[in-house]
Design a protein around this motif. Sequence first.
Motif, PDB file in Angstrom:
ATOM      1  N   GLY A  37       2.798   4.734 -18.402  1.00 43.52           N
ATOM      2  CA  GLY A  37       2.833   6.014 -19.088  1.00 43.52           C
ATOM      3  C   GLY A  37       1.632   6.870 -18.723  1.00 43.52           C
ATOM      4  N   ILE A  38       1.852   8.168 -18.628  1.00 45.36           N
ATOM      5  CA  ILE A  38       0.780   9.120 -18.371  1.00 45.36           C
ATOM      6  C   ILE A  38       0.814  10.156 -19.489  1.00 45.36           C
ATOM      7  CG2 ILE A  38      -0.180  10.832 -16.801  1.00 45.36           C
ATOM      8  CD1 ILE A  38       1.099   9.274 -14.511  1.00 45.36           C
ATOM      9  N   ALA A  39      -0.230  10.176 -20.301  1.00 43.26           N
ATOM     10  CA  ALA A  39      -0.317  11.083 -21.447  1.00 43.26           C
ATOM     11  C   ALA A  39      -1.349  12.171 -21.165  1.00 43.26           C
ATOM     12  CB  ALA A  39      -0.692  10.296 -22.707  1.00 43.26           C
ATOM     13  N   GLY A  40      -1.388  13.141 -22.062  1.00 45.49           N
ATOM     14  CA  GLY A  40      -2.356  14.213 -21.932  1.00 45.49           C
ATOM     15  C   GLY A  40      -1.847  15.460 -22.616  1.00 45.49           C
ATOM     16  N   SER A  41      -2.726  16.405 -22.840  1.00 47.73           N
ATOM     17  CA  SER A  41      -2.358  17.652 -23.508  1.00 47.73           C
ATOM     18  C   SER A  41      -1.502  18.529 -22.601  1.00 47.73           C
ATOM     19  CB  SER A  41      -3.628  18.406 -23.921  1.00 47.73           C
ATOM     20  OG  SER A  41      -4.370  17.659 -24.865  1.00 47.73           O
ATOM     21  N   PRO A  42      -0.784  19.507 -23.162  1.00 48.64           N
ATOM     22  CA  PRO A  42       0.000  20.418 -22.328  1.00 48.64           C
ATOM     23  C   PRO A  42      -0.861  21.079 -21.260  1.00 48.64           C
ATOM     24  CG  PRO A  42       0.517  20.745 -24.652  1.00 48.64           C
ATOM     25  CD  PRO A  42      -0.653  19.813 -24.605  1.00 48.64           C
ATOM     26  N   GLY A  43      -0.375  21.022 -20.018  1.00 46.79           N
ATOM     27  CA  GLY A  43      -1.094  21.644 -18.907  1.00 46.79           C
ATOM     28  C   GLY A  43      -2.169  20.797 -18.276  1.00 46.79           C
ATOM     29  N   ALA A  44      -2.310  19.534 -18.697  1.00 35.47           N
ATOM     30  CA  ALA A  44      -3.397  18.684 -18.193  1.00 35.47           C
ATOM     31  C   ALA A  44      -3.108  18.074 -16.824  1.00 35.47           C
ATOM     32  CB  ALA A  44      -3.701  17.578 -19.192  1.00 35.47           C
ATOM     33  N   GLY A  45      -1.882  18.174 -16.336  1.00 38.17           N
ATOM     34  CA  GLY A  45      -1.572  17.645 -15.012  1.00 38.17           C
ATOM     35  C   GLY A  45      -0.786  16.349 -15.009  1.00 38.17           C
ATOM     36  N   LYS A  46      -0.119  16.029 -16.104  1.00 36.79           N
ATOM     37  CA  LYS A  46       0.633  14.773 -16.205  1.00 36.79           C
ATOM     38  C   LYS A  46       1.759  14.695 -15.176  1.00 36.79           C
ATOM     39  CE  LYS A  46       1.799  15.705 -20.406  1.00 36.79           C
ATOM     40  NZ  LYS A  46       1.099  17.007 -20.531  1.00 36.79           N
ATOM     41  N   SER A  47       2.550  15.760 -15.102  1.00 32.30           N
ATOM     42  CA  SER A  47       3.681  15.763 -14.167  1.00 32.30           C
ATOM     43  C   SER A  47       3.206  15.707 -12.720  1.00 32.30           C
ATOM     44  CB  SER A  47       4.551  17.006 -14.383  1.00 32.30           C
ATOM     45  OG  SER A  47       5.122  16.997 -15.665  1.00 32.30           O
ATOM     46  N   THR A  48       2.150  16.444 -12.428  1.00 26.61           N
ATOM     47  CA  THR A  48       1.601  16.430 -11.067  1.00 26.61           C
ATOM     48  C   THR A  48       1.182  15.026 -10.667  1.00 26.61           C
ATOM     49  OG1 THR A  48       0.839  18.719 -11.215  1.00 26.61           O
ATOM     50  CG2 THR A  48      -0.247  17.308  -9.592  1.00 26.61           C
ATOM     51  N   LEU A  49       0.473  14.341 -11.549  1.00 29.82           N
ATOM     52  CA  LEU A  49       0.019  12.986 -11.242  1.00 29.82           C
ATOM     53  C   LEU A  49       1.204  12.043 -11.094  1.00 29.82           C
ATOM     54  CD1 LEU A  49      -2.040  10.766 -10.857  1.00 29.82           C
ATOM     55  CD2 LEU A  49      -2.323  10.670 -13.355  1.00 29.82           C
ATOM     56  N   ALA A  50       2.158  12.109 -11.999  1.00 28.57           N
ATOM     57  CA  ALA A  50       3.316  11.213 -11.929  1.00 28.57           C
ATOM     58  C   ALA A  50       4.098  11.429 -10.639  1.00 28.57           C
ATOM     59  CB  ALA A  50       4.219  11.439 -13.134  1.00 28.57           C
ATOM     60  N   GLU A  51       4.340  12.674 -10.289  1.00 30.51           N
ATOM     61  CA  GLU A  51       5.112  12.972  -9.079  1.00 30.51           C
ATOM     62  C   GLU A  51       4.386  12.510  -7.824  1.00 30.51           C
ATOM     63  OE1 GLU A  51       5.615  17.137  -9.547  1.00 30.51           O
ATOM     64  OE2 GLU A  51       7.174  16.929 -11.106  1.00 30.51           O
ATOM     65  N   GLN A  52       3.076  12.710  -7.780  1.00 36.65           N
ATOM     66  CA  GLN A  52       2.323  12.295  -6.603  1.00 36.65           C
ATOM     67  C   GLN A  52       2.247  10.782  -6.482  1.00 36.65           C
ATOM     68  OE1 GLN A  52      -1.399  14.424  -6.844  1.00 36.65           O
ATOM     69  NE2 GLN A  52      -0.532  16.240  -5.893  1.00 36.65           N
ATOM     70  N   LEU A  53       2.092  10.097  -7.597  1.00 33.50           N
ATOM     71  CA  LEU A  53       2.101   8.630  -7.554  1.00 33.50           C
ATOM     72  C   LEU A  53       3.420   8.102  -7.012  1.00 33.50           C
ATOM     73  CD1 LEU A  53       0.474   7.592 -10.966  1.00 33.50           C
ATOM     74  CD2 LEU A  53      -0.409   7.034  -8.683  1.00 33.50           C
ATOM     75  N   VAL A  54       4.521   8.585  -7.557  1.00 30.32           N
ATOM     76  CA  VAL A  54       5.840   8.112  -7.137  1.00 30.32           C
ATOM     77  C   VAL A  54       6.088   8.446  -5.668  1.00 30.32           C
ATOM     78  CG1 VAL A  54       8.317   8.449  -7.479  1.00 30.32           C
ATOM     79  CG2 VAL A  54       6.820   8.099  -9.449  1.00 30.32           C
ATOM     80  N   ARG A  55       5.739   9.654  -5.260  1.00 29.56           N
ATOM     81  CA  ARG A  55       5.953  10.053  -3.867  1.00 29.56           C
ATOM     82  C   ARG A  55       5.158   9.177  -2.905  1.00 29.56           C
ATOM     83  NH1 ARG A  55       5.350  15.008  -4.568  1.00 29.56           N
ATOM     84  NH2 ARG A  55       3.107  15.175  -4.199  1.00 29.56           N
ATOM     85  N   GLU A  56       3.891   8.932  -3.212  1.00 27.89           N
ATOM     86  CA  GLU A  56       3.048   8.143  -2.309  1.00 27.89           C
ATOM     87  C   GLU A  56       3.465   6.672  -2.289  1.00 27.89           C
ATOM     88  OE1 GLU A  56       0.707   9.091  -0.156  1.00 27.89           O
ATOM     89  OE2 GLU A  56       1.222  11.157  -0.668  1.00 27.89           O
ATOM     90  N   LEU A  57       3.809   6.133  -3.437  1.00 24.80           N
ATOM     91  CA  LEU A  57       4.236   4.733  -3.483  1.00 24.80           C
ATOM     92  C   LEU A  57       5.516   4.528  -2.681  1.00 24.80           C
ATOM     93  CD1 LEU A  57       3.511   4.000  -7.244  1.00 24.80           C
ATOM     94  CD2 LEU A  57       2.294   3.025  -5.296  1.00 24.80           C
ATOM     95  N   ASN A  58       6.456   5.441  -2.817  1.00 27.58           N
ATOM     96  CA  ASN A  58       7.712   5.302  -2.087  1.00 27.58           C
ATOM     97  C   ASN A  58       7.539   5.582  -0.598  1.00 27.58           C
ATOM     98  OD1 ASN A  58       9.121   4.593  -4.389  1.00 27.58           O
ATOM     99  ND2 ASN A  58       9.739   6.682  -4.860  1.00 27.58           N
ATOM    100  N   ALA A  59       6.617   6.460  -0.247  1.00 24.56           N
ATOM    101  CA  ALA A  59       6.382   6.769   1.167  1.00 24.56           C
ATOM    102  C   ALA A  59       5.800   5.584   1.912  1.00 24.56           C
ATOM    103  CB  ALA A  59       5.439   7.972   1.282  1.00 24.56           C
TER     104      ALA A  59
END
Length: 217
Positions: A25-47
Amino acid sequence: MPRTFDDLLARARALTASGQRALLGIAGSPGAGKSTLAEQLVRELNADGWPFAAHVPMDGFHLADAELDRLGRRDRKGAPDTFDAAGYAALLRRLREEPDGEVVYAPGFERELEQPLAGAIPVPPAARLVVTEGNYLLLDTGAWARVRAALDEVWFCELPEEERIRRLVARHEQFGKSPEAALAWSLGTDQRNADLVAATRGRADLVVPATAVPRPV
């Protein structure tokens, strides 16, 4: 505290060392970058050819606007009681308990419509890591407590407040709000939610500073 994005990748990989499916899980306040971090982790792991990772956002469990209108909560959309927290916890539990067999479908969220979309995200049996992100993963009240119990780790995204608000206002403008409305919502409804989320920081397994998350290109 991690220094680089590579540190985060290594920690994410370590969660699946046993070969079993793990939920991060990745938590944080609105606008803190949660989606950015999740998307980059998934993209790099799968790549890397790493065993498949999937991204399942909490936002798919927003209550629809029609239901928020019925409940009288439309003016504070995004608050904890404007989500189906119990449904989200049930999905996470299913992802943990059914790692093999059929595809599990999760709801997505359409930003332009500001509405959830049922069955939009397939999580195949091959997924060894499910990354989920949202504001309230560390709340310990009501059904939200079941969410934390379903996750192997929760990381907390931390961003300087001025930059967090700047990004949040820009996002609201991108999806249709006027500059005045975007600022008012960010400093009103969003800020009340941000204060609530900030109080959960101490329950995180890891605090992720903005410097460890590369900005999308």
